[in-house]
Design an enzyme around this catalytic site. Structure first.
Site, mmCIF file in Angstrom:
data_model
loop_
_atom_site.group_PDB
_atom_site.id
_atom_site.type_symbol
_atom_site.label_atom_id
_atom_site.label_comp_id
_atom_site.label_asym_id
_atom_site.label_seq_id
_atom_site.Cartn_x
_atom_site.Cartn_y
_atom_site.Cartn_z
ATOM 1 N N GLY A 146 0.827 -1.208 0.000
ATOM 2 C CA GLY A 146 0.000 0.000 0.000
ATOM 3 C C GLY A 146 0.857 1.253 0.000
ATOM 4 C CG ASN A 167 1.502 4.710 13.010
ATOM 5 O OD1 ASN A 167 2.595 5.060 13.450
ATOM 6 N ND2 ASN A 167 0.894 5.328 12.024
ATOM 7 C CE LYS A 207 5.173 7.790 13.546
ATOM 8 N NZ LYS A 207 4.635 6.941 12.472
ATOM 9 C CG ASN A 250 0.857 8.197 15.522
ATOM 10 O OD1 ASN A 250 0.748 9.049 14.643
ATOM 11 N ND2 ASN A 250 1.653 7.156 15.403
ATOM 12 C CB SER A 310 -2.590 7.353 8.662
ATOM 13 O OG SER A 310 -2.473 7.022 10.031
#
Lengths: 312, 312
Positions: free
Chosen positions: B13, B106, B193, B197, B263
């Site tokens: 993807g 993620n 992260k 996120n 995302s």
């Protein structure tokens, strides 16, 4: 207060228009303050399309200037709370010395604000359990419910019991076919209403949904309950105690209700200002005073401030 | 691991297609597992439209059956985490005995899940700082960034330092013009992260907005910071400590960024499943293990579960 009471309605919208029209229909003298649809209502009166039966008042006492309204015994405050900054100009000459201002708005600490304007002895509060919309100039659509819980006010929300003037006003309202409950403790009644208003007004706006969807989803049903429990915990700062059974009953009652869009959802969709401070901000101030943590209410407050078209 | 390494990409993807294509362009043997656009890519290859320069691979090793892919030295896992239930079928025969599965997703606790399938000694993790979308069959649009932070994995996320195999894989990736950072502590890198996120993936979906709007509103900037601090506090359960300065830097960096749709926002708009468990659910489980309260993350988790088209 006199035996025959004169009423004023400050804010002739979904709530004020509906109750005011019912009072006038019952033979009471009512004076309506209008803004946007003043000219229209002055000429055509009010049309009430109601679940309890439609009716029309071809002629009403319509004003666009508060100074032209005679002093009244009972002044219904049915503005959106976001317009309450207007009250210091509207109220002082409108209410008689022995009259009373009846605050029919959602939220907390609205009566102390009005008391600062007219004095502690001339304030009462009411909680409207009603589903009603203004759909056009002078045209109100009442969908369901309509009961008012009345409570008298004294400084710092001291519980007043059932006072004579409450009974007198309740009599007028009941003659006008408005269902009334009397509360001996206005502040407790306000907190109980917030147990419902905080989760369902808030979540319906943030999640763009209705009560039935919130209740049928496992996660948001839990979240609604979490929010209710935070309200209960803040109420204890005011020494108002709400039981777990009450919370449980609110949830079950809401589950049984028809799909419902709370007023804040309708305001949001119509791009009207949201009543964030009265319903969320003022309870959060109480939490802060009592050093109570209410992170979920704080978060929904922040989310609503973001979404409110008028807060940027 | 061999000196010349064979790669597989599981999930061709926005991420896997981009990195895999870069690897192939640099001369490395890459095998791509595809699903929906298998036929198309087998015939036409991959088109990469990239901020770093466009390129086309007219022919790639495309598969729709994992059993036809030869055993590889490095297997990039670039599926959506919502498809990770497929991994027990995909991975066992694909990775060589001395090979490694590199989890480029993620969220939290993805490596332990992969380790249960292929063994603790054959797992690594990577965090992609990239803005890339798949816009059509075999067509990837890379908008910005692209760095990978690589970290080796050992049982229970024990910090591994900089290992030889990390350096070897980093060399391949850097030859392919992919910018690499090496992390001596994969779990710390994952928590760092998540500090970004959790607020921005969550709030951009719930408030239907972008990073710049969240940061420019007083209330949601505070909320983003509140959420970050909850992440930091959960990380401490894993003995990973993140400073206030790091939180402050994340906020300032985000303020300076171009308006950005995380995302999860893109997934939501495209009505794809949301990666709620990996990014929110797994951190909340750690909070629960450590008896840490994270009411805001819990609330955004509940809100996302409500909004996810696939959770009902």
């Amino acid at each position: 207060m006199k035996n025959v009471r004169k009423y004023a309605v400050i804010g002739t919208g979904a709530i004020g228009g509906f109750y005011g029209a019912k009072l006038q229909r019952s033979g009471i003298e009512v004076h309506f303050l209008l803004h946007r649809d003043y000219e229209y209502v002055k000429q055509h009166g009010l049309v009430i399309e109601s679940a309890d039966g439609n009716f029309t008042l071809p002629q009403v006492n319509a004003y666009n200037d508060v100074n032209k309204i005679p002093a009244c015994d009972v002044v219904l405050v049915t503005l959106k709370t976001t317009d309450n900054f207007l009250l210091p100009k509207l109220l002082p000459n409108l209410v008689k010395d022995d009259g009373v201002v009846l605050v029919l708005q959602n939220g907390l600490n609205l009566e102390p604000y009005v008391a600062d304007i007219v004095g502690d002895h001339r304030v009462m509060g009411g909680l409207c359990f009603i589903c009603s919309n203004k759909i056009d100039n002078g045209h109100i659509h009442h969908l369901d419910y309509g009961q008012i819980t009345l409570g008298d006010y004294a400084k710092n929300y001291r519980a007043c019991g059932i006072t004579e003037r409450m009974k007198a006003i309740a009599e007028d309202l009941e003659k006008a076919e408005i269902s009334i409950q009397l509360s001996s403790d206005l502040l407790l009644s306000r907190w109980k209403k917030l147990v419902w208003n905080i989760p369902f007004n808030g979540l319906s706006v943030v999640l763009r949904t209705t009560t039935d969807e919130i209740m049928s989803n496992f996660y948001t049903r839990n979240l609604a309950e979490n929010l209710m429990r935070e309200v209960v915990s803040i109420a204890s700062v005011n020494q108002r105690y709400i039981s777990s059974e009450f919370v449980e009953k609110m949830l079950i009652d809401t589950e049984k209700m028809k799909p419902y869009s709370p007023s804040m959802k309708l305001d949001y969709e119509a791009k009207r200002p949201l009543e964030i401070e009265a319903i969320f901000g003022n309870p959060l101030k109480v939490a802060q005073q009592g050093s109570i943590k209410a992170p979920r209410i704080e978060m929904i407050y922040q989310q609503l401030q973001f979404l409110d078209h008028f807060s940027h």
